[in-house]
Structure formats: C-alpha cells, structure tokens
Design a protein around this motif. Structure first.
Motif, mmCIF file in Angstrom:
data_model
loop_
_atom_site.group_PDB
_atom_site.id
_atom_site.type_symbol
_atom_site.label_atom_id
_atom_site.label_comp_id
_atom_site.label_asym_id
_atom_site.label_seq_id
_atom_site.Cartn_x
_atom_site.Cartn_y
_atom_site.Cartn_z
ATOM 1 N N CYS A 74 14.128 23.591 -9.439
ATOM 2 C CA CYS A 74 13.164 22.914 -10.318
ATOM 3 C C CYS A 74 12.262 21.953 -9.535
ATOM 4 O O CYS A 74 11.640 21.069 -10.126
ATOM 5 C CB CYS A 74 13.887 22.178 -11.444
ATOM 6 S SG CYS A 74 15.154 21.044 -10.914
ATOM 7 N N CYS A 103 13.095 19.808 -6.894
ATOM 8 C CA CYS A 103 13.682 18.560 -6.387
ATOM 9 C C CYS A 103 14.316 18.843 -5.027
ATOM 10 O O CYS A 103 15.353 19.511 -4.943
ATOM 11 C CB CYS A 103 14.745 18.028 -7.353
ATOM 12 S SG CYS A 103 14.087 17.357 -8.884
ATOM 13 N N PRO A 129 6.670 18.172 -8.341
ATOM 14 C CA PRO A 129 7.788 18.389 -7.421
ATOM 15 C C PRO A 129 7.958 17.181 -6.506
ATOM 16 O O PRO A 129 6.964 16.547 -6.126
ATOM 17 C CB PRO A 129 7.357 19.634 -6.634
ATOM 18 C CG PRO A 129 6.440 20.364 -7.568
ATOM 19 C CD PRO A 129 5.718 19.300 -8.327
ATOM 20 N N THR A 150 14.257 15.283 -15.428
ATOM 21 C CA THR A 150 12.842 15.415 -15.804
ATOM 22 C C THR A 150 12.238 16.708 -15.286
ATOM 23 O O THR A 150 11.481 17.394 -15.984
ATOM 24 C CB THR A 150 12.038 14.213 -15.273
ATOM 25 O OG1 THR A 150 12.664 13.001 -15.695
ATOM 26 C CG2 THR A 150 10.610 14.245 -15.778
ATOM 27 N N ARG A 151 12.563 17.065 -14.039
ATOM 28 C CA ARG A 151 12.016 18.288 -13.462
ATOM 29 C C ARG A 151 12.611 19.534 -14.127
ATOM 30 O O ARG A 151 11.937 20.567 -14.248
ATOM 31 C CB ARG A 151 12.279 18.318 -11.961
ATOM 32 C CG ARG A 151 11.369 17.423 -11.131
ATOM 33 C CD ARG A 151 9.903 17.816 -11.237
ATOM 34 N NE ARG A 151 9.706 19.226 -10.923
ATOM 35 C CZ ARG A 151 8.571 19.875 -11.118
ATOM 36 N NH1 ARG A 151 7.523 19.254 -11.635
ATOM 37 N NH2 ARG A 151 8.464 21.157 -10.795
ATOM 38 N N THR A 177 3.135 17.528 -3.956
ATOM 39 C CA THR A 177 4.477 16.954 -3.943
ATOM 40 C C THR A 177 4.418 15.434 -3.849
ATOM 41 O O THR A 177 3.594 14.883 -3.121
ATOM 42 C CB THR A 177 5.279 17.512 -2.741
ATOM 43 O OG1 THR A 177 5.388 18.929 -2.869
ATOM 44 C CG2 THR A 177 6.669 16.910 -2.665
ATOM 45 N N TYR A 207 3.954 13.303 -16.648
ATOM 46 C CA TYR A 207 4.250 14.415 -15.728
ATOM 47 C C TYR A 207 4.760 13.908 -14.382
ATOM 48 O O TYR A 207 4.228 12.963 -13.805
ATOM 49 C CB TYR A 207 2.986 15.242 -15.510
ATOM 50 C CG TYR A 207 3.125 16.302 -14.428
ATOM 51 C CD1 TYR A 207 3.915 17.422 -14.611
ATOM 52 C CD2 TYR A 207 2.458 16.156 -13.202
ATOM 53 C CE1 TYR A 207 4.046 18.389 -13.626
ATOM 54 C CE2 TYR A 207 2.580 17.117 -12.204
ATOM 55 C CZ TYR A 207 3.373 18.233 -12.428
ATOM 56 O OH TYR A 207 3.498 19.179 -11.445
ATOM 57 N N LYS A 211 10.366 22.440 -15.727
ATOM 58 C CA LYS A 211 10.533 23.847 -15.353
ATOM 59 C C LYS A 211 10.696 24.723 -16.591
ATOM 60 O O LYS A 211 10.111 25.811 -16.691
ATOM 61 C CB LYS A 211 11.755 23.986 -14.448
ATOM 62 C CG LYS A 211 12.064 25.433 -14.071
ATOM 63 C CD LYS A 211 13.451 25.559 -13.479
ATOM 64 C CE LYS A 211 13.840 27.020 -13.314
ATOM 65 N NZ LYS A 211 15.249 27.178 -12.893
#
Length: 468
Positions: A314, A316, A287, A260-261, A71, A284, A265
């Motif tokens: 996703c 966040c 999380p 973006t996340r 993370t 990339y 996903k």
C-alpha cells in the motif's frame, strides 16, 4: 518501460589502493549503484557507530525525493544531525573527486528547500524557536492499545490493556475528541461496573499520568496529511526525547501511516475495477518512505513488524538504520536492499553472514567487513542475489558528523568580537611592537598570526606586527 528517472544514485564500486603510507579509493566510473525508488522495497543499513550510516541515510533522502517525487519522506533523527540537509555541501574536494570519475552522474552541492524540521511538542522547550518548524503532538484518541502495550511492555491480554480498550469505547461514545484526563475519569467512574480490581486501575492510571508528563498528547494533535506530502522531507528530531516519547512516535507513525495508506489503496482499487476517477481526499497521504535511525531501539514491535510485512503493498516503505543486525526475523524476511558497513563483533558478523544471498567463506567475509572504512559498504540485493562493494557518493547537502572535536568557540560572537578588536587596533596603530599589544588581545593576535591574517616581523631584536 524506461525507469532511469526513478533511479537513485547511491554510490559506485571502488578499489582500495595503497601508496607509501596512504590509502586511497579508486572510483570505478561505469559501476554505479542505482536503486529504483518507485519499487515497493524495504532497506536495512547495518554498521557500527561512525561508519557512515547517517551519511548514507542523508544520501537516500536526497535521492528518494529526486527520483520518486510522488513520495513523502519522514526521517526519525535520533542524533539531531539531519537539519543540515538544508545547507549545501561545502566539501569541494570530495565533490571534485567524484565528478572527475563519474561524469555521467555528477553531484552538485544543494541546500534542500523541501525539508521541514519537526520536534515533539513536549521537547520543544529544549530547542530555540528558529531551530524547528513544527511541534509534533497526537490526540488521545490516536493512542492505541498496541502502542500502550509496546511502550510499557504489557501483553495484549493484560488486564490493564483490557481495561484501556473498554474505557476507550465508553469515553468515545460520550466525546470523540476525548483527552487523557477523560480516560482517567472514565476509569474512576466505570472500574467497578466493568469488574476490574483497584490495583489494575491504579496501575493503568499511573501509565496514563506518565504520558501526560511527556506533554506529547494534546487536544489539537497533528494532521498526517500536513506532515506527509509529495516530495517533502520531514526530519523528526528526537535527539532530546525520552525513550517513551520516541517509542510512542515511532509506533504511532507506523500504525497511522499503514492504516491510512490501506484505506487509500482500497479506494484506488475500487475505482480501478469500476474504471472511474475519484476525487483526491482532502487529507490525502501519498506513498511514504519512513527512515528510522538507531532502529535497534524500537524492535521488537508488533506494529513495526506489521508495517514491514504489509506496508509495501500500500505504498509504505521503510529503511531501518541500526548499529546491530540483532533485529526481528520478520525484518530480514522483507528486506530487499541490505547495506553492511564495518562491524567488529562475532555475533553480529555471524547474523549478517546468515542474511546475505551469496555463499561466502566465514573467515574472509569477517575480515572484509571488519576492514571496511568509513563510507564503504557491502551492498546486497537480496532478491536478485547481487553483491557489490561500494563507496557512498558525496552528499549534496552538508553532513556535520565528524570524529574530530570541533572548535565551538569560532561560532560564538565574542570570538568574532575579539578578532574585530585586534584588526581595528592594528588599523589605527599600523606597525606595532608585540609587547605593546594589550594583554587581552595577545591570544587572539597570536591566533591571527598563525592563520596569516597578521604579519609578525623581527627587526633589531624586537617583534613588530601589522596587517597583511
């Protein structure tokens, strides 16, 4: 599945004891508060100023990157106190008291090496070059109409908002990496063809000019993949920022991280359904856990509301730290972990009482929250309906905040120079009469006597000083 490695050690349950005129806290060894940071859960910390919110914020950052190493962490620092995460805790007494009781969960002082300090580009001149690592800026094409509406309190159906959306589309066709100046020129060139009044155009241009003045939007911008990385803590120091700067950054991050996340996903789900591997994107973003200090300054916000409602699925996550629980209902509805520190106002206490998942009588509950001391919180797991009274563990890194005024003089070179001058003088002179000490050295000499670095003796009615 054994998830102990992902459990963050936040504090422990305690008992408040009284001895004579002193109050002390008895830590309960087998009652630690552990939180699994690999779960998709948001947090809320509510307490009045000086109750230990920012201290707890630092503990969470230490534990998130330890327990959930895939993370990235972004901390929005409104007070400018979090850069000390890079300095080890020097409070040996507090660490010793914890380690004596919590043998299974010892805390060692650590200077975190995974911390970067970022400041907004427009505020960089307010800092010394060695006070930060990177200047934060964004491109004009990353400025959404949602952020514009939020910062300037405009409705999404406002004519200015509509003009902004249309001009963005026109300018983007000509140049994807357009600037604010390109948008302003586009307004002048296309306003009449689009059927907008001159007053609408002028009002929008005024707002765009205000953004230019903040010097936050540049042609380079930032690459979010450089900011959000696995196991890295980015402290974004907003202590010198204008209100608009902080609002733009908070909304930009929430919007871009979520967008973006979501894409990431969807790629992962498609790969999983087809049972195949995919290449890791060059940009990339892992999380991410967003910690927002003084969060009450940023609500209500549609973007933050969406981040909280949709972000968990996703990767966040958010921890909101606030002096008041007067936030949006959507925040409360999506919170799993709630920390309540000392509060005094009746309306704040009433809101918290309506949030907690256990039945409490109002009067004793209000008395208990008012009586909480610095570093003590009521903790609630809103999903499991758990209530605990905890004391936050010591920080591994240094926390600078204090209710006492610090003697800043000790950090200045001239103070040390005065100290050295007195020491050098006594080295050369040896045993010296106090009256023979030069007048410019007397104040520093008296200070060194009090600290025990110089000895003062009375002999025959005279006072002599010498080095210890």
């Amino acid at each position: 599945m054994d998830n102990r490695a992902s459990m963050g050690i936040i504090g422990t349950e305690y008992k408040k004891n009284f001895t004579a005129n002193q109050v002390w806290y008895q830590l309960i060894p087998n009652k630690p508060l552990l939180i699994d940071f690999n779960r998709k859960e948001h947090m809320l910390i509510v307490a009045k100023s000086g109750s230990g919110k920012t201290y707890l914020m630092g503990v969470l950052a230490e534990e998130i990157t330890r327990a959930s190493q895939n993370t990235g962490v972004i901390m929005l620092d409104m007070m400018g106190v979090l850069p000390t995460l890079r300095i080890a805790n020097t409070d040996a007494g507090t660490l010793h008291a914890w380690n004596q009781k919590m043998i299974l969960h010892p805390i060692k002082p650590v200077a975190l090496t995974n911390v970067e300090i970022w400041v907004p580009k427009g505020d960089a001149k307010e800092f010394e070059p060695d006070q930060f690592d990177t200047a934060f800026s964004m491109k004009a094409n990353q400025l959404s109409y949602g952020t514009l509406c939020y910062c300037f309190k405009m409705d999404t159906l406002d004519p200015q908002t509509n003009l902004f959306r249309k001009i963005k589309r026109i300018v983007k066709k000509q140049n994807h990496d357009y600037t604010i100046s390109d948008l302003i020129d586009g307004i002048h060139e296309n306003r009449e063809d689009l059927g907008f009044k001159i007053q609408t155009a002028d009002a929008l241009i005024t707002k765009l000019d205000a953004l230019v003045e903040l010097n936050l939007i540049s042609s380079q911008g930032i690459d979010l993949s450089e900011m959000v990385q696995e196991g890295k803590i980015v402290v974004l120091d907003l202590s010198m920022s204008e209100r608009y700067t902080a609002k733009i950054i908070v909304n930009f991050l929430a919007e871009q991280l979520l967008k973006t996340r979501k894409k990431m996903k969807n790629k992962l789900l498609a790969a999983k359904s087809k049972k195949r591997l995919i290449n890791r994107p060059t940009n990339y973003i892992p999380p991410v856990h967003l910690l927002i200090d003084e969060a009450h300054n940023f609500f209500p916000s549609k973007i933050l509301k969406t981040y909280i409602k949709e972000g968990r699925n996703c990767g966040c996550k958010m921890t909101a730290i606030s002096q008041s629980p007067d936030l949006e209902r959507s925040v409360y509805a999506n919170i799993t972990h709630l920390f309540v520190g000392q509060l005094t106002f009746k309306d704040d206490l009433a809101r918290v009482l309506n949030m907690i998942p256990v039945e409490r009588e109002p009067k004793p509950f209000r008395a208990e929250v008012k009586d909480l001391d610095v570093g003590n919180f009521l903790y609630y797991d809103l999903n499991k309906k758990i209530e605990k009274k905890i004391r936050i563990r010591p920080r591994k890194s240094l926390h600078p905040a204090s209710t006492e005024m610090e003697d800043e003089r000790k950090h200045f070179i001239e103070t040390y120079q005065q100290h050295d001058n007195v020491i050098e003088f006594l080295k050369n002179k040896g045993n010296v009469l106090m009256k023979d000490i030069p007048s410019e050295m007397k104040a520093e000499c008296a200070k060194l006597i009090k600290t025990g670095k110089i000895t003062a003796k009375n002999e025959g009615g005279f006072t002599y000083v010498e080095l210890c």
